[in-house]
Scaffold this motif. Structure first.
Motif, PDB file in Angstrom:
ATOM      1  N   ALA A   1     -43.111 -80.224  -7.241  1.00 34.67           N
ATOM      2  CA  ALA A   1     -42.635 -78.860  -7.445  1.00 34.67           C
ATOM      3  C   ALA A   1     -41.202 -78.781  -7.986  1.00 34.67           C
ATOM      4  O   ALA A   1     -40.946 -78.021  -8.902  1.00 34.67           O
ATOM      5  N   PRO A   2     -40.242 -79.557  -7.484  1.00 33.90           N
ATOM      6  CA  PRO A   2     -38.887 -79.458  -8.033  1.00 33.90           C
ATOM      7  C   PRO A   2     -38.793 -79.841  -9.507  1.00 33.90           C
ATOM      8  O   PRO A   2     -37.875 -79.438 -10.185  1.00 33.90           O
ATOM      9  N   ALA A   3     -39.741 -80.590 -10.011  1.00 33.71           N
ATOM     10  CA  ALA A   3     -39.709 -80.968 -11.423  1.00 33.71           C
ATOM     11  C   ALA A   3     -39.847 -79.747 -12.331  1.00 33.71           C
ATOM     12  O   ALA A   3     -39.442 -79.782 -13.475  1.00 33.71           O
ATOM     13  N   ALA A   4     -40.393 -78.658 -11.812  1.00 32.62           N
ATOM     14  CA  ALA A   4     -40.555 -77.452 -12.617  1.00 32.62           C
ATOM     15  C   ALA A   4     -39.211 -76.768 -12.896  1.00 32.62           C
ATOM     16  O   ALA A   4     -39.062 -76.082 -13.883  1.00 32.62           O
ATOM     17  N   ALA A   5     -38.236 -76.961 -12.038  1.00 31.79           N
ATOM     18  CA  ALA A   5     -36.944 -76.310 -12.216  1.00 31.79           C
ATOM     19  C   ALA A   5     -36.252 -76.687 -13.524  1.00 31.79           C
ATOM     20  O   ALA A   5     -35.779 -75.820 -14.236  1.00 31.79           O
ATOM     21  N   PRO A   6     -36.197 -77.963 -13.902  1.00 31.98           N
ATOM     22  CA  PRO A   6     -35.557 -78.291 -15.175  1.00 31.98           C
ATOM     23  C   PRO A   6     -36.262 -77.660 -16.376  1.00 31.98           C
ATOM     24  O   PRO A   6     -35.625 -77.332 -17.361  1.00 31.98           O
ATOM     25  N   ALA A   7     -37.569 -77.451 -16.289  1.00 33.00           N
ATOM     26  CA  ALA A   7     -38.288 -76.828 -17.398  1.00 33.00           C
ATOM     27  C   ALA A   7     -37.777 -75.406 -17.616  1.00 33.00           C
ATOM     28  O   ALA A   7     -37.597 -74.975 -18.753  1.00 33.00           O
ATOM     29  N   SER A   8     -37.531 -74.661 -16.537  1.00 31.66           N
ATOM     30  CA  SER A   8     -37.019 -73.298 -16.703  1.00 31.66           C
ATOM     31  C   SER A   8     -35.593 -73.330 -17.243  1.00 31.66           C
ATOM     32  O   SER A   8     -35.199 -72.464 -18.012  1.00 31.66           O
ATOM     33  N   THR A   9     -34.825 -74.332 -16.849  1.00 32.00           N
ATOM     34  CA  THR A   9     -33.475 -74.482 -17.378  1.00 32.00           C
ATOM     35  C   THR A   9     -33.544 -74.799 -18.865  1.00 32.00           C
ATOM     36  O   THR A   9     -32.765 -74.262 -19.653  1.00 32.00           O
ATOM     37  N   ASP A  10     -34.472 -75.670 -19.234  1.00 33.09           N
ATOM     38  CA  ASP A  10     -34.659 -75.995 -20.645  1.00 33.09           C
ATOM     39  C   ASP A  10     -35.074 -74.763 -21.431  1.00 33.09           C
ATOM     40  O   ASP A  10     -34.607 -74.552 -22.548  1.00 33.09           O
ATOM     41  N   THR A  11     -35.959 -73.965 -20.852  1.00 33.69           N
ATOM     42  CA  THR A  11     -36.405 -72.749 -21.517  1.00 33.69           C
ATOM     43  C   THR A  11     -35.231 -71.795 -21.718  1.00 33.69           C
ATOM     44  O   THR A  11     -35.064 -71.228 -22.798  1.00 33.69           O
ATOM     45  N   ALA A  12     -34.414 -71.649 -20.697  1.00 33.77           N
ATOM     46  CA  ALA A  12     -33.248 -70.769 -20.816  1.00 33.77           C
ATOM     47  C   ALA A  12     -32.294 -71.281 -21.888  1.00 33.77           C
ATOM     48  O   ALA A  12     -31.749 -70.498 -22.675  1.00 33.77           O
ATOM     49  N   ALA A  13     -32.122 -72.593 -21.951  1.00 29.24           N
ATOM     50  CA  ALA A  13     -31.238 -73.181 -22.963  1.00 29.24           C
ATOM     51  C   ALA A  13     -31.805 -72.966 -24.367  1.00 29.24           C
ATOM     52  O   ALA A  13     -31.053 -72.664 -25.305  1.00 29.24           O
ATOM     53  N   GLU A  14     -33.117 -73.100 -24.491  1.00 22.03           N
ATOM     54  CA  GLU A  14     -33.755 -72.880 -25.799  1.00 22.03           C
ATOM     55  C   GLU A  14     -33.622 -71.417 -26.230  1.00 22.03           C
ATOM     56  O   GLU A  14     -33.368 -71.128 -27.401  1.00 22.03           O
ATOM     57  N   ILE A  15     -33.791 -70.510 -25.288  1.00 22.92           N
ATOM     58  CA  ILE A  15     -33.639 -69.085 -25.609  1.00 22.92           C
ATOM     59  C   ILE A  15     -32.197 -68.794 -26.018  1.00 22.92           C
ATOM     60  O   ILE A  15     -31.944 -68.017 -26.934  1.00 22.92           O
ATOM     61  N   GLN A  16     -31.254 -69.440 -25.343  1.00 25.29           N
ATOM     62  CA  GLN A  16     -29.847 -69.252 -25.702  1.00 25.29           C
ATOM     63  C   GLN A  16     -29.581 -69.744 -27.122  1.00 25.29           C
ATOM     64  O   GLN A  16     -28.867 -69.106 -27.893  1.00 25.29           O
ATOM     65  N   LYS A  17     -30.176 -70.877 -27.481  1.00 24.17           N
ATOM     66  CA  LYS A  17     -30.028 -71.391 -28.850  1.00 24.17           C
ATOM     67  C   LYS A  17     -30.605 -70.405 -29.865  1.00 24.17           C
ATOM     68  O   LYS A  17     -30.004 -70.154 -30.913  1.00 24.17           O
ATOM     69  N   LEU A  18     -31.777 -69.853 -29.513  1.00 25.64           N
ATOM     70  CA  LEU A  18     -32.383 -68.865 -30.403  1.00 25.64           C
ATOM     71  C   LEU A  18     -31.492 -67.630 -30.524  1.00 25.64           C
ATOM     72  O   LEU A  18     -31.327 -67.078 -31.618  1.00 25.64           O
ATOM     73  N   ALA A  19     -30.907 -67.210 -29.403  1.00 22.34           N
ATOM     74  CA  ALA A  19     -30.026 -66.041 -29.427  1.00 22.34           C
ATOM     75  C   ALA A  19     -28.802 -66.305 -30.303  1.00 22.34           C
ATOM     76  O   ALA A  19     -28.366 -65.423 -31.051  1.00 22.34           O
ATOM     77  N   ASP A  20     -28.276 -67.520 -30.233  1.00 22.39           N
ATOM     78  CA  ASP A  20     -27.129 -67.876 -31.081  1.00 22.39           C
ATOM     79  C   ASP A  20     -27.510 -67.847 -32.562  1.00 22.39           C
ATOM     80  O   ASP A  20     -26.757 -67.347 -33.401  1.00 22.39           O
ATOM     81  N   LEU A  21     -28.692 -68.375 -32.864  1.00 19.39           N
ATOM     82  CA  LEU A  21     -29.167 -68.350 -34.250  1.00 19.39           C
ATOM     83  C   LEU A  21     -29.385 -66.912 -34.717  1.00 19.39           C
ATOM     84  O   LEU A  21     -29.073 -66.557 -35.851  1.00 19.39           O
ATOM     85  N   HIS A  22     -29.923 -66.082 -33.834  1.00 17.37           N
ATOM     86  CA  HIS A  22     -30.160 -64.680 -34.154  1.00 17.37           C
ATOM     87  C   HIS A  22     -28.835 -63.967 -34.406  1.00 17.37           C
ATOM     88  O   HIS A  22     -28.688 -63.211 -35.370  1.00 17.37           O
ATOM     89  N   ALA A  23     -27.861 -64.230 -33.543  1.00 15.43           N
ATOM     90  CA  ALA A  23     -26.553 -63.592 -33.689  1.00 15.43           C
ATOM     91  C   ALA A  23     -25.848 -64.015 -34.981  1.00 15.43           C
ATOM     92  O   ALA A  23     -25.134 -63.225 -35.595  1.00 15.43           O
TER      93      ALA A  23
END
Length: 74
Positions: free
Chosen positions: A33-55
């Protein structure tokens, strides 16, 4: 009669081994179960990258929305 008794003992031991394996597998499941936590962190980081590209104008509103939905599994 002896053959039946031996078969019974062998069957019981096999059942015990299956039960023990199932118990070990259940005990190991919470560790995954704890292995799922880094995936959400990765997802948040990917969304942040997309937001930077969008901006920066590299992604349109539609591209940003589509890629974000894909990352979120929507």
């Amino acid at each position: 009669m002896r053959g039946r008794g031996a078969a019974l003992v062998i069957g019981m031991r096999a059942g015990e081994r299956r039960a023990q394996a199932a118990a070990e597998q259940q005990a190991a499941a919470p560790a995954a179960a704890p292995a799922a936590a880094p995936a959400s962190t990765d997802t948040a980081a990917e969304i942040q990258k997309l937001a930077d590209l969008h901006a920066s104008g590299a992604l349109t509103d539609e591209e940003f929305s589509a890629m974000k939905k894909k990352l979120l599994g929507l």
